[in-house]
Design an enzyme around this catalytic site. Structure first.
Site, PDB file in Angstrom:
ATOM      1  N   HIS A 126       0.991  -1.473   0.165  1.00 55.38           N
ATOM      2  CA  HIS A 126       0.282  -0.032   0.025  1.00 55.38           C
ATOM      3  C   HIS A 126       1.172   1.200  -0.025  1.00 55.38           C
ATOM      4  CE1 HIS A 126      -3.357  -2.952   1.893  1.00 55.38           C
ATOM      5  NE2 HIS A 126      -3.464  -3.158   0.069  1.00 55.38           N
ATOM      6  N   SER A 200      -2.621  -8.855  10.375  1.00 53.83           N
ATOM      7  CA  SER A 200      -3.671  -8.809   9.470  1.00 53.83           C
ATOM      8  C   SER A 200      -5.118  -9.537   9.961  1.00 53.83           C
ATOM      9  CB  SER A 200      -2.202  -8.687   8.458  1.00 53.83           C
ATOM     10  OG  SER A 200      -3.756  -9.128   7.603  1.00 53.83           O
TER      11      SER A 200
END
Ligand SMILES: [Zn+2]
Length: 253
Positions: A126, A200
């Site tokens: 990202h 995550s």
């Protein structure tokens, strides 16, 4: 299997790490929460209260670009002060020991690099919010400079000398995923023998594909996350506990 308690989980994790030749860590927001960086996507997180600015809107409107920079500078108290946590230091120690060729991360906070992992060995899915680039010529800009321009012009974000728009080096909603980073993450998942998910929940695309890919290629899968994930059932070990505590033993003294 889910570790019945933290101690058993840590023992099993030790065995798996010791027996692994190539470890591919995959990190998400959970590794940075102890560093003071909020999880944007969690309930109560920023993105549940304030709609993120999509890439198309950033391109289309001067007001959106100014607003995007206003928000970024407002976040600086979190990003600017953050230091690597125990999870970062543990992964960095395994990297220094030669067991981790590179780390894959969904985070944009630069903390893996600060912990001692070379920038070329951090695969950022990202992007990175600690610097900016021109969307046209790719020239790098430091945030301090952008902020100076922004503040001295009464809240207008500066453009590049080439006329292009300057944006944090992150991947915005609606912006294409970085192809090269995706490819490297895929290669790591295919070639590791231990895929280590840290912090995550594996729900944000494309994160969900990598653990499966690793498993299919014969790797062991370990998930260290506070909350359950959709992949817990196929994991060889799941530790649902605080990340810093679970990984602290791997920090080299
Ligand atoms: Zn430019």
């Amino acid at each position: 299997m889910i570790a019945p308690d933290l101690e058993t989980g840590i023992d099993q994790l030790c065995d798996l790490v010791e027996g692994a030749r190539v470890i591919a860590p995959f990190t998400g927001a959970g590794i940075s929460t102890e560093c003071g960086i909020p999880d944007f996507r969690s309930p109560g997180g920023i993105w549940t209260m304030m709609r993120p600015i999509e890439f198309g809107d950033f391109l289309a409107s001067r007001e959106m670009r100014d607003e995007s920079w206003r928000r970024r500078f407002a976040m600086e108290e979190h990003f600017g002060a953050a230091k690597p946590g125990r999870g970062h230091l543990a992964i960095s120690s395994l990297y220094q020991a030669g067991k981790v060729p590179a780390v894959i991360t969904q985070n944009i906070d630069n903390l893996h690099q600060v912990s001692g992992i070379a920038a070329e060995h951090v695969v950022e899915l990202h992007g990175n919010t600690t610097f900016a680039t021109c969307l046209d010529c790719n020239r790098r800009y430091e945030l301090a400079w952008v902020r100076e321009q922004y503040e001295s012009s009464g809240g207008r974000s500066p453009d590049c000398a080439c006329g292009g728009y300057i944006k944090t080096a992150t991947v915005s909603f609606g912006q294409a995923m970085p192809e090269n980073q995706m490819k490297r993450a895929q290669e790591l998942a295919e070639t590791c023998d231990l895929f280590l998910v840290v912090g995550s929940s594996l729900v944000v695309w494309p994160a969900a594909g990598f653990p499966l890919l690793a498993k299919r290629n014969g790797a062991r899968l370990v998930i260290i996350n506070r909350d359950p994930t959709d992949f817990d059932e196929i994991a060889d070990l799941v530790i649902r506990h605080d990340i810093g505590t679970a990984l602290a033993q791997f920090i080299a003294q």
